[in-house]
Design a protein around this motif. Structure first.
Motif, PDB file in Angstrom:
ATOM      1  N   PRO A 109     -12.285  -3.601   3.582  1.00 52.93           N
ATOM      2  CA  PRO A 109     -12.258  -4.114   4.958  1.00 52.93           C
ATOM      3  C   PRO A 109     -11.611  -5.489   5.076  1.00 52.93           C
ATOM      4  O   PRO A 109     -11.142  -5.854   6.154  1.00 52.93           O
ATOM      5  CB  PRO A 109     -13.742  -4.156   5.345  1.00 52.93           C
ATOM      6  CG  PRO A 109     -14.485  -4.184   4.051  1.00 52.93           C
ATOM      7  CD  PRO A 109     -13.656  -3.408   3.085  1.00 52.93           C
ATOM      8  N   ALA A 110     -11.574  -6.241   3.988  1.00 53.59           N
ATOM      9  CA  ALA A 110     -10.960  -7.570   4.042  1.00 53.59           C
ATOM     10  C   ALA A 110      -9.446  -7.478   4.118  1.00 53.59           C
ATOM     11  O   ALA A 110      -8.810  -8.114   4.958  1.00 53.59           O
ATOM     12  CB  ALA A 110     -11.385  -8.397   2.826  1.00 53.59           C
ATOM     13  N   THR A 111      -8.853  -6.666   3.246  1.00 52.18           N
ATOM     14  CA  THR A 111      -7.389  -6.579   3.196  1.00 52.18           C
ATOM     15  C   THR A 111      -6.829  -5.452   4.054  1.00 52.18           C
ATOM     16  O   THR A 111      -5.648  -5.470   4.409  1.00 52.18           O
ATOM     17  CB  THR A 111      -6.916  -6.355   1.754  1.00 52.18           C
ATOM     18  OG1 THR A 111      -7.344  -5.050   1.314  1.00 52.18           O
ATOM     19  CG2 THR A 111      -7.482  -7.416   0.819  1.00 52.18           C
ATOM     20  N   GLY A 112      -7.655  -4.439   4.342  1.00 47.58           N
ATOM     21  CA  GLY A 112      -7.176  -3.265   5.060  1.00 47.58           C
ATOM     22  C   GLY A 112      -6.455  -2.278   4.173  1.00 47.58           C
ATOM     23  O   GLY A 112      -6.003  -1.236   4.644  1.00 47.58           O
ATOM     24  N   ARG A 113      -6.357  -2.578   2.894  1.00 50.07           N
ATOM     25  CA  ARG A 113      -5.692  -1.703   1.927  1.00 50.07           C
ATOM     26  C   ARG A 113      -6.741  -1.014   1.057  1.00 50.07           C
ATOM     27  O   ARG A 113      -7.927  -1.059   1.369  1.00 50.07           O
ATOM     28  CB  ARG A 113      -4.702  -2.514   1.100  1.00 50.07           C
ATOM     29  CG  ARG A 113      -3.575  -3.127   1.948  1.00 50.07           C
ATOM     30  CD  ARG A 113      -2.845  -4.219   1.207  1.00 50.07           C
ATOM     31  NE  ARG A 113      -1.789  -4.825   2.014  1.00 50.07           N
ATOM     32  CZ  ARG A 113      -1.995  -5.747   2.972  1.00 50.07           C
ATOM     33  NH1 ARG A 113      -3.220  -6.175   3.222  1.00 50.07           N
ATOM     34  NH2 ARG A 113      -0.973  -6.234   3.670  1.00 50.07           N
ATOM     35  N   ALA A 114      -6.310  -0.410  -0.021  1.00 48.84           N
ATOM     36  CA  ALA A 114      -7.249   0.256  -0.915  1.00 48.84           C
ATOM     37  C   ALA A 114      -8.137  -0.770  -1.623  1.00 48.84           C
ATOM     38  O   ALA A 114      -7.675  -1.853  -2.015  1.00 48.84           O
ATOM     39  CB  ALA A 114      -6.482   1.075  -1.949  1.00 48.84           C
ATOM     40  N   LEU A 115      -9.388  -0.430  -1.776  1.00 49.77           N
ATOM     41  CA  LEU A 115     -10.308  -1.252  -2.556  1.00 49.77           C
ATOM     42  C   LEU A 115     -10.072  -0.946  -4.029  1.00 49.77           C
ATOM     43  O   LEU A 115     -10.069   0.219  -4.440  1.00 49.77           O
ATOM     44  CB  LEU A 115     -11.755  -0.940  -2.168  1.00 49.77           C
ATOM     45  CG  LEU A 115     -12.834  -1.777  -2.855  1.00 49.77           C
ATOM     46  CD1 LEU A 115     -12.711  -3.248  -2.469  1.00 49.77           C
ATOM     47  CD2 LEU A 115     -14.225  -1.246  -2.477  1.00 49.77           C
ATOM     48  N   ARG A 116      -9.902  -2.000  -4.829  1.00 42.84           N
ATOM     49  CA  ARG A 116      -9.618  -1.810  -6.248  1.00 42.84           C
ATOM     50  C   ARG A 116     -10.654  -2.535  -7.103  1.00 42.84           C
ATOM     51  O   ARG A 116     -11.172  -3.586  -6.723  1.00 42.84           O
ATOM     52  CB  ARG A 116      -8.212  -2.306  -6.594  1.00 42.84           C
ATOM     53  CG  ARG A 116      -7.098  -1.463  -5.958  1.00 42.84           C
ATOM     54  CD  ARG A 116      -5.730  -1.920  -6.418  1.00 42.84           C
ATOM     55  NE  ARG A 116      -4.647  -1.141  -5.808  1.00 42.84           N
ATOM     56  CZ  ARG A 116      -4.139  -0.031  -6.317  1.00 42.84           C
ATOM     57  NH1 ARG A 116      -4.628   0.448  -7.458  1.00 42.84           N
ATOM     58  NH2 ARG A 116      -3.144   0.612  -5.716  1.00 42.84           N
ATOM     59  N   SER A 117     -10.928  -1.958  -8.256  1.00 43.39           N
ATOM     60  CA  SER A 117     -11.838  -2.577  -9.215  1.00 43.39           C
ATOM     61  C   SER A 117     -11.098  -3.673  -9.981  1.00 43.39           C
ATOM     62  O   SER A 117      -9.891  -3.869  -9.799  1.00 43.39           O
ATOM     63  CB  SER A 117     -12.373  -1.522 -10.177  1.00 43.39           C
ATOM     64  OG  SER A 117     -11.300  -0.920 -10.895  1.00 43.39           O
ATOM     65  N   ALA A 118     -11.818  -4.347 -10.861  1.00 46.23           N
ATOM     66  CA  ALA A 118     -11.218  -5.451 -11.615  1.00 46.23           C
ATOM     67  C   ALA A 118     -10.036  -5.005 -12.457  1.00 46.23           C
ATOM     68  O   ALA A 118      -9.101  -5.773 -12.703  1.00 46.23           O
ATOM     69  CB  ALA A 118     -12.277  -6.110 -12.494  1.00 46.23           C
ATOM     70  N   ASP A 119     -10.049  -3.752 -12.912  1.00 47.30           N
ATOM     71  CA  ASP A 119      -8.940  -3.259 -13.737  1.00 47.30           C
ATOM     72  C   ASP A 119      -7.829  -2.620 -12.911  1.00 47.30           C
ATOM     73  O   ASP A 119      -6.887  -2.034 -13.457  1.00 47.30           O
ATOM     74  CB  ASP A 119      -9.450  -2.271 -14.786  1.00 47.30           C
ATOM     75  CG  ASP A 119     -10.065  -1.018 -14.167  1.00 47.30           C
ATOM     76  OD1 ASP A 119     -10.103  -0.919 -12.917  1.00 47.30           O
ATOM     77  OD2 ASP A 119     -10.520  -0.140 -14.920  1.00 47.30           O
ATOM     78  N   GLY A 120      -7.926  -2.715 -11.589  1.00 49.02           N
ATOM     79  CA  GLY A 120      -6.878  -2.210 -10.712  1.00 49.02           C
ATOM     80  C   GLY A 120      -7.041  -0.778 -10.260  1.00 49.02           C
ATOM     81  O   GLY A 120      -6.225  -0.272  -9.474  1.00 49.02           O
ATOM     82  N   ALA A 121      -8.096  -0.108 -10.715  1.00 50.16           N
ATOM     83  CA  ALA A 121      -8.308   1.292 -10.342  1.00 50.16           C
ATOM     84  C   ALA A 121      -8.764   1.406  -8.885  1.00 50.16           C
ATOM     85  O   ALA A 121      -9.422   0.509  -8.348  1.00 50.16           O
ATOM     86  CB  ALA A 121      -9.343   1.926 -11.264  1.00 50.16           C
ATOM     87  N   LEU A 122      -8.397   2.515  -8.256  1.00 53.37           N
ATOM     88  CA  LEU A 122      -8.826   2.767  -6.883  1.00 53.37           C
ATOM     89  C   LEU A 122     -10.321   3.085  -6.867  1.00 53.37           C
ATOM     90  O   LEU A 122     -10.772   4.019  -7.528  1.00 53.37           O
ATOM     91  CB  LEU A 122      -8.043   3.939  -6.288  1.00 53.37           C
ATOM     92  CG  LEU A 122      -6.536   3.741  -6.100  1.00 53.37           C
ATOM     93  CD1 LEU A 122      -5.888   5.043  -5.645  1.00 53.37           C
ATOM     94  CD2 LEU A 122      -6.251   2.631  -5.107  1.00 53.37           C
ATOM     95  N   VAL A 123     -11.086   2.315  -6.113  1.00 56.78           N
ATOM     96  CA  VAL A 123     -12.524   2.533  -6.013  1.00 56.78           C
ATOM     97  C   VAL A 123     -12.790   3.763  -5.145  1.00 56.78           C
ATOM     98  O   VAL A 123     -12.191   3.924  -4.075  1.00 56.78           O
ATOM     99  CB  VAL A 123     -13.230   1.300  -5.420  1.00 56.78           C
ATOM    100  CG1 VAL A 123     -14.723   1.571  -5.210  1.00 56.78           C
ATOM    101  CG2 VAL A 123     -13.029   0.093  -6.327  1.00 56.78           C
ATOM    102  N   GLY A 124     -13.676   4.625  -5.603  1.00 54.78           N
ATOM    103  CA  GLY A 124     -14.036   5.811  -4.830  1.00 54.78           C
ATOM    104  C   GLY A 124     -12.968   6.882  -4.819  1.00 54.78           C
ATOM    105  O   GLY A 124     -13.021   7.793  -3.980  1.00 54.78           O
ATOM    106  N   TYR A 125     -12.023   6.807  -5.747  1.00 54.78           N
ATOM    107  CA  TYR A 125     -10.948   7.790  -5.773  1.00 54.78           C
ATOM    108  C   TYR A 125     -11.501   9.184  -6.079  1.00 54.78           C
ATOM    109  O   TYR A 125     -12.309   9.373  -6.989  1.00 54.78           O
ATOM    110  CB  TYR A 125      -9.907   7.423  -6.826  1.00 54.78           C
ATOM    111  CG  TYR A 125      -8.785   8.436  -6.942  1.00 54.78           C
ATOM    112  CD1 TYR A 125      -7.661   8.347  -6.137  1.00 54.78           C
ATOM    113  CD2 TYR A 125      -8.874   9.508  -7.835  1.00 54.78           C
ATOM    114  CE1 TYR A 125      -6.628   9.274  -6.229  1.00 54.78           C
ATOM    115  CE2 TYR A 125      -7.845  10.437  -7.937  1.00 54.78           C
ATOM    116  CZ  TYR A 125      -6.737  10.321  -7.130  1.00 54.78           C
ATOM    117  OH  TYR A 125      -5.728  11.247  -7.213  1.00 54.78           O
ATOM    118  N   ALA A 126     -11.080  10.147  -5.286  1.00 56.05           N
ATOM    119  CA  ALA A 126     -11.455  11.547  -5.516  1.00 56.05           C
ATOM    120  C   ALA A 126     -10.290  12.429  -5.107  1.00 56.05           C
ATOM    121  O   ALA A 126      -9.560  12.129  -4.153  1.00 56.05           O
ATOM    122  CB  ALA A 126     -12.709  11.925  -4.723  1.00 56.05           C
TER     123      ALA A 126
END
Length: 351
Positions: free
Chosen positions: A152-169
């Protein structure tokens, strides 16, 4: 190959009859874009050969936008070539492209992404689930629906510390869900070539109140399922198929959830004979029905004065997003397959 029961043939006939029924599109106003084609600052670069990169730039087919914490309108853009999406920000009648690719699938096959949507929590991208257009051969690579969390801050994908997409399915369940619907059984046979009475071709997706709505181009129908259940193995998706009366030769090209329903971008279906029917914007209340429903046609799009640039091939609207909704109109942005970066065009669509 799936066999077709009498019930499935009857249901399929109902869909086709609804899609080809006459609609008085000419009664709606014809509207032109205002301000011309929006400039796309920087443009998108694709790490491909020159010819393939140009084809990909001309293949924008889905858009999902939302406001970030700074009230910037950030958009996820889907392309029907390759497996990469892109981000862009809309501002001052221009689109600012971001260079970093978003990899949707770790796959060299053609996802054929045709729609994107967001509910504020997740982004969703759908493959077409259709056969290959030229050969009619089934394309399992396109039978995927993908989601990942939105920041919600950036409006883009939320990413973990290692750059992975959070909640990816990534789910392939929608194909089996469609096969289980009597209305769609005829259209989900293997190697069902595209055409007015041919195979499935998802062209748009929208999300509302926990339900995903998939726009089916050739049959002019909407398949709705519970979003969470779709991404849960063996989850009860509670699918519905609503046939829409869009007019002879017309199909769904994209969808967008609005305050009290959905905007439908409609245009030529998959039949060669109907490629000149033109494009229109209609409104549907979103209520499921087993009998054909006629959406309200709001306007036809007059594209006759759109000037193609050196990078453009043709104007073929494939994606729509709402910029602003007022009591009397929708301000929308329409993007085209065939124009580099979508050739964004803004319209005021009366309600």
């Amino acid at each position: 190959m799936l066999s077709s029961t009498p019930l499935s043939r009857t249901a399929a006939s109902l869909l086709l009859a609804a899609a080809s029924a006459q609609v008085q599109v000419q009664a709606a106003p014809s509207i032109q874009p205002h301000g011309g084609v929006w400039p796309v600052q920087a443009g998108f670069a694709f790490d491909q050969g020159k010819k393939k990169a140009l084809k990909t730039r001309q293949s924008l087919s889905g858009i999902a936008c939302s406001l970030n914490a700074q009230q910037q309108r950030v958009c996820l853009l889907a392309f029907d070539e390759g497996v990469h999406a892109r981000w862009a920000t809309l501002q001052d009648a221009a689109m600012v492209a971001e260079p970093a690719p978003l990899v949707l699938r770790d796959d060299t096959g053609e996802l054929d992404a045709e729609g994107a949507a967001t509910d504020g929590r997740y982004f969703y991208v759908t493959g077409s689930h259709s056969a290959k257009r030229k050969t009619g051969e089934s394309n399992p690579h396109s039978r995927h629906v993908i989601r990942f969390q939105r920041d919600p801050a950036t409006g883009r994908a939320l990413r973990s510390a290692d750059g992975a997409l959070v909640g990816y399915a990534d789910t392939g369940r929608l194909w089996t869900v469609m096969q289980a619907q009597p209305e769609l059984k005829t259209f989900t046979q293997e190697n069902a070539a595209l055409g007015e009475d041919g195979g499935i071709n998802i062209e748009g997706v929208a999300v509302r109140d926990g339900r995903l709505y998939f726009g089916l181009r050739s049959m002019g129908a909407v398949l709705a399922v519970d979003a969470e259940a779709l991404f849960t193995p063996a989850g009860a998706v509670k699918a519905t198929v609503t046939p829409l009366v869009l007019g002879t030769g017309r199909g769904i090209r994209d969808m967008q959830a609005v305050d009290k329903g959905f905007l439908l971008l409609t245009g030529p279906n998959d039949a060669e004979a109907h490629q000149g029917v033109g494009w229109a914007v209609a409104w549907w209340d979103g209520q499921a029905s087993t009998t054909p429903v006629t959406p309200k046609v709001l306007a036809s799009l007059d594209l006759g004065k759109v000037k193609l640039g050196d990078c453009d091939k043709e104007t073929k609207p494939e994606a729509i997003t709402v910029l602003k909704e007022t009591p009397s109109s929708y301000e929308v942005l329409v993007l085209s397959d065939g124009m580099c970066e979508g050739g964004p065009l803004a319209f005021t669509v009366p309600k």
